[in-house]
Scaffold this motif. Sequence first.
Motif, PDB file in Angstrom:
ATOM      1  N   TYR A   1     -11.884  15.536 -32.623  1.00 26.32           N
ATOM      2  CA  TYR A   1     -12.258  16.949 -32.557  1.00 26.32           C
ATOM      3  C   TYR A   1     -13.582  17.185 -33.283  1.00 26.32           C
ATOM      4  O   TYR A   1     -14.465  17.875 -32.781  1.00 26.32           O
ATOM      5  CB  TYR A   1     -11.146  17.804 -33.167  1.00 26.32           C
ATOM      6  CG  TYR A   1     -11.466  19.287 -33.226  1.00 26.32           C
ATOM      7  CD1 TYR A   1     -11.386  20.081 -32.087  1.00 26.32           C
ATOM      8  CD2 TYR A   1     -11.836  19.895 -34.424  1.00 26.32           C
ATOM      9  CE1 TYR A   1     -11.660  21.441 -32.131  1.00 26.32           C
ATOM     10  CE2 TYR A   1     -12.119  21.252 -34.481  1.00 26.32           C
ATOM     11  CZ  TYR A   1     -12.033  22.013 -33.337  1.00 26.32           C
ATOM     12  OH  TYR A   1     -12.319  23.354 -33.393  1.00 26.32           O
ATOM     13  N   ALA A   2     -13.715  16.591 -34.463  1.00 26.72           N
ATOM     14  CA  ALA A   2     -14.948  16.754 -35.245  1.00 26.72           C
ATOM     15  C   ALA A   2     -16.147  16.197 -34.477  1.00 26.72           C
ATOM     16  O   ALA A   2     -17.213  16.828 -34.426  1.00 26.72           O
ATOM     17  CB  ALA A   2     -14.810  16.046 -36.587  1.00 26.72           C
TER      18      ALA A   2
ATOM     19  N   ASP B   1     -12.049  25.264 -35.568  1.00 30.44           N
ATOM     20  CA  ASP B   1     -10.945  25.215 -36.524  1.00 30.44           C
ATOM     21  C   ASP B   1     -11.328  24.226 -37.629  1.00 30.44           C
ATOM     22  O   ASP B   1     -11.335  23.017 -37.423  1.00 30.44           O
ATOM     23  CB  ASP B   1      -9.673  24.768 -35.814  1.00 30.44           C
ATOM     24  CG  ASP B   1      -8.452  24.737 -36.717  1.00 30.44           C
ATOM     25  OD1 ASP B   1      -8.599  24.915 -37.947  1.00 30.44           O
ATOM     26  OD2 ASP B   1      -7.348  24.529 -36.187  1.00 30.44           O
TER      27      ASP B   1
ATOM     28  N   HIS C   1      -9.449  16.945 -40.333  1.00 27.97           N
ATOM     29  CA  HIS C   1      -8.385  15.950 -40.194  1.00 27.97           C
ATOM     30  C   HIS C   1      -8.370  15.221 -38.855  1.00 27.97           C
ATOM     31  O   HIS C   1      -7.665  14.229 -38.720  1.00 27.97           O
ATOM     32  CB  HIS C   1      -7.023  16.614 -40.423  1.00 27.97           C
ATOM     33  CG  HIS C   1      -6.894  17.198 -41.790  1.00 27.97           C
ATOM     34  ND1 HIS C   1      -6.799  16.433 -42.928  1.00 27.97           N
ATOM     35  CD2 HIS C   1      -6.896  18.481 -42.221  1.00 27.97           C
ATOM     36  CE1 HIS C   1      -6.741  17.207 -43.987  1.00 27.97           C
ATOM     37  NE2 HIS C   1      -6.787  18.462 -43.583  1.00 27.97           N
ATOM     38  N   ASP C   2      -9.118  15.682 -37.878  1.00 33.35           N
ATOM     39  CA  ASP C   2      -9.104  15.088 -36.541  1.00 33.35           C
ATOM     40  C   ASP C   2     -10.509  14.609 -36.190  1.00 33.35           C
ATOM     41  O   ASP C   2     -11.387  15.399 -35.861  1.00 33.35           O
ATOM     42  CB  ASP C   2      -8.616  16.126 -35.532  1.00 33.35           C
ATOM     43  CG  ASP C   2      -8.479  15.583 -34.121  1.00 33.35           C
ATOM     44  OD1 ASP C   2      -8.880  14.425 -33.869  1.00 33.35           O
ATOM     45  OD2 ASP C   2      -7.969  16.321 -33.262  1.00 33.35           O
TER      46      ASP C   2
ATOM     47  N   GLN D   1      -9.840  23.347 -40.457  1.00 33.08           N
ATOM     48  CA  GLN D   1      -8.775  22.429 -40.887  1.00 33.08           C
ATOM     49  C   GLN D   1      -8.620  21.266 -39.910  1.00 33.08           C
ATOM     50  O   GLN D   1      -8.486  20.118 -40.324  1.00 33.08           O
ATOM     51  CB  GLN D   1      -7.443  23.183 -41.026  1.00 33.08           C
ATOM     52  CG  GLN D   1      -7.422  24.144 -42.178  1.00 33.08           C
ATOM     53  CD  GLN D   1      -7.615  23.460 -43.518  1.00 33.08           C
ATOM     54  OE1 GLN D   1      -7.158  22.340 -43.738  1.00 33.08           O
ATOM     55  NE2 GLN D   1      -8.311  24.124 -44.409  1.00 33.08           N
ATOM     56  N   GLN D   2      -8.645  21.561 -38.619  1.00 33.27           N
ATOM     57  CA  GLN D   2      -8.540  20.496 -37.628  1.00 33.27           C
ATOM     58  C   GLN D   2      -9.764  19.603 -37.694  1.00 33.27           C
ATOM     59  O   GLN D   2      -9.661  18.386 -37.574  1.00 33.27           O
ATOM     60  CB  GLN D   2      -8.381  21.073 -36.217  1.00 33.27           C
ATOM     61  CG  GLN D   2      -8.172  19.990 -35.173  1.00 33.27           C
ATOM     62  CD  GLN D   2      -7.962  20.547 -33.783  1.00 33.27           C
ATOM     63  OE1 GLN D   2      -7.931  21.751 -33.578  1.00 33.27           O
ATOM     64  NE2 GLN D   2      -7.800  19.666 -32.823  1.00 33.27           N
ATOM     65  N   PHE D   3     -10.930  20.197 -37.906  1.00 26.57           N
ATOM     66  CA  PHE D   3     -12.177  19.433 -38.010  1.00 26.57           C
ATOM     67  C   PHE D   3     -12.072  18.400 -39.132  1.00 26.57           C
ATOM     68  O   PHE D   3     -12.486  17.260 -38.962  1.00 26.57           O
ATOM     69  CB  PHE D   3     -13.347  20.386 -38.292  1.00 26.57           C
ATOM     70  CG  PHE D   3     -14.691  19.721 -38.242  1.00 26.57           C
ATOM     71  CD1 PHE D   3     -15.488  19.829 -37.112  1.00 26.57           C
ATOM     72  CD2 PHE D   3     -15.179  19.007 -39.325  1.00 26.57           C
ATOM     73  CE1 PHE D   3     -16.734  19.222 -37.065  1.00 26.57           C
ATOM     74  CE2 PHE D   3     -16.419  18.391 -39.288  1.00 26.57           C
ATOM     75  CZ  PHE D   3     -17.195  18.512 -38.143  1.00 26.57           C
TER      76      PHE D   3
END
Length: 124
Positions: free
Chosen positions: A45-46, A35, A41-42, A37-39
């Motif tokens: 997760y990144a 994802d 902002h998080d 977008q999640q990568f």
Amino acid sequence: MSTTTMDSGANDSQLMNYLVRMIVPMRREFGRSVDVQQFMHDFAYAREVIDQALGSQDARLREYANYVQQRYHGARVADSPPPAARAPMSSEAVEPKATPASGTAADEAELRARMLKKYTSGLR
């Protein structure tokens, strides 16, 4: 608008380009859906996605992950050039635009005029 703002926008799009290129190899090798977008902002997760991609058997995926890792949460312009896969498609060399050494008002005005020109020219 300062030149650093314009440069970071170009580098962010380059970073997004590499992230999008990682989606299919990550799904093929690890069965993982990335994802973007999640990568962006998080951080946790990144970090997880990058670590998994760096452990890949696919050399291209490792190269992409290395590129993203160098530019994700640090200086957006790394010392190393992008991978050879990103060489220009045409035979013409791409010349970098000269950036002003100082932030004088004339330089700022010129940059602003260039930016606004796209809104004043063309069809309306």
